[in-house]
Write a protein that holds these residues in place. Structure first.
Motif, short mmCIF file in Angstrom:
data_model
loop_
_atom_site.label_atom_id
_atom_site.label_comp_id
_atom_site.label_asym_id
_atom_site.label_seq_id
_atom_site.Cartn_x
_atom_site.Cartn_y
_atom_site.Cartn_z
N THR A 97 -21.20 21.05 49.57
CA THR A 97 -20.54 21.86 49.01
C THR A 97 -21.01 22.39 47.74
OG1 THR A 97 -18.44 20.50 49.82
CG2 THR A 97 -18.18 22.04 47.68
N LEU A 98 -21.98 22.10 47.16
CA LEU A 98 -22.83 22.60 45.91
C LEU A 98 -23.53 23.62 46.30
CD1 LEU A 98 -23.94 19.00 44.63
CD2 LEU A 98 -22.04 20.56 43.73
N GLU A 99 -24.02 23.96 47.67
CA GLU A 99 -24.80 24.77 47.86
C GLU A 99 -23.92 26.22 48.61
OE1 GLU A 99 -27.63 24.84 46.58
OE2 GLU A 99 -27.41 22.50 46.40
N ARG A 100 -23.11 25.84 49.06
CA ARG A 100 -21.97 26.73 49.95
C ARG A 100 -21.47 27.88 48.87
NH1 ARG A 100 -17.00 24.14 51.48
NH2 ARG A 100 -16.12 25.20 49.65
N PRO A 101 -21.83 28.99 49.30
CA PRO A 101 -21.10 30.29 48.85
C PRO A 101 -19.84 30.16 48.53
CG PRO A 101 -22.42 31.29 50.49
CD PRO A 101 -22.38 29.81 50.68
N THR A 102 -19.31 30.25 47.21
CA THR A 102 -18.04 29.90 46.90
C THR A 102 -17.52 31.11 46.01
OG1 THR A 102 -18.73 27.63 46.87
CG2 THR A 102 -16.81 28.19 45.78
N ALA A 103 -16.15 31.48 46.62
CA ALA A 103 -15.30 32.48 45.89
C ALA A 103 -14.64 31.87 44.61
CB ALA A 103 -14.49 33.26 46.80
N ILE B 231 -10.97 25.32 46.15
CA ILE B 231 -12.26 26.12 46.34
C ILE B 231 -13.19 25.60 46.93
CG2 ILE B 231 -11.76 28.21 44.86
CD1 ILE B 231 -14.15 27.09 43.11
N GLY B 232 -13.37 24.09 46.56
CA GLY B 232 -14.20 23.19 46.97
C GLY B 232 -13.81 22.62 48.49
N GLU B 233 -12.52 22.97 48.99
CA GLU B 233 -11.85 22.76 50.41
C GLU B 233 -12.41 23.98 51.03
OE1 GLU B 233 -8.39 19.71 48.79
OE2 GLU B 233 -7.99 21.99 49.45
N LEU C 55 -2.20 14.21 36.88
CA LEU C 55 -3.50 14.32 36.72
C LEU C 55 -4.12 13.61 37.61
CD1 LEU C 55 -6.13 15.26 35.11
CD2 LEU C 55 -5.87 13.48 33.85
N GLY C 56 -3.85 12.45 37.78
CA GLY C 56 -4.43 11.51 38.83
C GLY C 56 -4.44 12.08 40.41
N ARG C 57 -3.38 12.84 40.71
CA ARG C 57 -3.44 13.35 41.99
C ARG C 57 -4.38 14.67 41.90
NH1 ARG C 57 2.06 12.35 41.25
NH2 ARG C 57 2.50 14.61 40.65
N ALA C 58 -4.48 15.26 40.89
CA ALA C 58 -5.52 16.36 40.95
C ALA C 58 -7.04 15.78 40.90
CB ALA C 58 -5.15 17.32 39.72
N ARG C 59 -7.06 14.69 40.37
CA ARG C 59 -8.56 14.23 40.18
C ARG C 59 -8.81 13.95 41.58
NH1 ARG C 59 -9.42 10.01 35.56
NH2 ARG C 59 -11.60 10.28 36.35
N ALA C 60 -7.92 12.89 42.31
CA ALA C 60 -8.36 12.51 43.71
C ALA C 60 -8.57 13.84 44.44
CB ALA C 60 -6.98 11.58 44.20
N ARG C 61 -7.94 14.84 44.50
CA ARG C 61 -8.05 15.94 45.57
C ARG C 61 -9.46 16.44 44.77
NH1 ARG C 61 -4.51 21.43 45.82
NH2 ARG C 61 -5.65 22.18 47.42
N MET C 62 -9.74 16.55 43.76
CA MET C 62 -11.08 17.16 43.30
C MET C 62 -12.07 16.27 43.72
SD MET C 62 -12.09 19.83 41.56
CE MET C 62 -13.81 19.82 40.81
N ALA C 63 -12.10 15.12 43.75
CA ALA C 63 -13.39 14.43 44.25
C ALA C 63 -13.41 14.26 45.69
CB ALA C 63 -12.98 12.85 43.87
N ALA C 64 -12.42 14.22 46.47
CA ALA C 64 -12.36 14.45 47.88
C ALA C 64 -12.89 15.88 48.08
CB ALA C 64 -11.04 14.35 48.44
N ALA C 65 -12.56 17.05 47.54
CA ALA C 65 -12.84 18.23 48.07
C ALA C 65 -14.41 18.52 47.52
CB ALA C 65 -11.99 19.32 47.08
N TRP C 66 -15.02 17.87 46.68
CA TRP C 66 -16.58 18.01 46.31
C TRP C 66 -17.32 17.13 46.85
CZ3 TRP C 66 -18.35 22.58 44.50
CH2 TRP C 66 -17.20 23.66 44.24
N ALA C 67 -16.83 15.98 47.70
CA ALA C 67 -17.76 14.72 48.02
C ALA C 67 -18.83 15.01 48.76
CB ALA C 67 -16.67 13.78 48.67
N ASP C 68 -18.74 16.16 49.52
CA ASP C 68 -19.90 16.51 50.53
C ASP C 68 -21.14 17.22 49.77
OD1 ASP C 68 -21.72 17.52 52.63
OD2 ASP C 68 -19.98 18.32 53.68
#
Length: 191
Positions: free
Chosen positions: A99-105, A58-60, A83-96
């Motif tokens: 993303t914190l302000e974008r309407p998110t489903a 959803i961050g993506e 878990l390591g793969r999920a963490r890396a994906r999570m960090a990249a998805a929310w780096a911008d």
């Protein structure tokens, strides 16, 4: 938690906490029951890491109903890498920051990204408590993570909003001297 809180650093701290717990899980413990009654340890790990992938998706910009099981089964000794793969994906998805302000489903509606992240942060902290109770009772969890997750839960999930369709039981009493994460678990119907 207020409308300007950036939970990304705390989310990473919560992922660190989960990683330490996962590193200590033995193959023999994977079938143990957890306080999250529908999951044994193996299923809880799959659900929790899958939740991290869903949060990344959803961050993506994805919609949560586009994905189902995101992890499935993993080899008994593969959970740290999964878990390591999920963490890396999570960090990249929310780096911008945008993303914190974008309407998110999210499964509970459309909210600003920071509120969506708050829900996934609360879930991560809660399931870390579940895991600790199952495999390492007495483990001391990070109190700041528990306090922030509890504040989010109290705001987002009032006691009167429980029942059919809500994946949390009625609020349960917590011991007077309970740590914040145990109080969070009680707020969500555990403990």
């Amino acid at each position: 938690m207020d409308a300007t809180t950036d939970l990304r650093p705390l989310y990473q701290d919560a992922a660190d906490q989960l990683a330490k717990l996962i590193d200590a899980v033995t193959p023999e413990q994977l079938g143990l029951p957890t306080p999250c009654e529908e999951f044994d340890v193996r299923a809880l790990l799959s659900h929790t890491v899958g939740g991290m992938h869903r949060a990344a998706y959803i961050g993506e910009g994805g919609h949560p109903t586009d994905v189902a099981a995101l992890v499935g089964e993993a080899a008994d000794d593969a959970w740290p890498a999964v878990l390591g793969r999920a963490r890396a994906r999570m960090a990249a998805a929310w780096a911008d920051d945008a993303t914190l302000e974008r309407p998110t489903a999210v499964p509970w509606g459309t909210v600003p990204g920071r509120a969506a992240l708050g829900g996934y942060f609360m879930e991560l902290v809660t399931h870390s408590w579940d895991l600790a109770q199952a495999v390492a009772p007495g483990t001391v969890l990070d109190e700041e993570l528990g306090r922030v997750a509890l504040a989010f839960a109290e705001q987002a999930l009032p006691a009167e909003r429980r029942g059919p369709g809500v994946p949390f039981g009625p609020v349960r009493p917590a011991p007077a001297d309970a740590d914040p994460t145990t109080r969070l678990a009680a707020w969500l119907g555990r403990a």
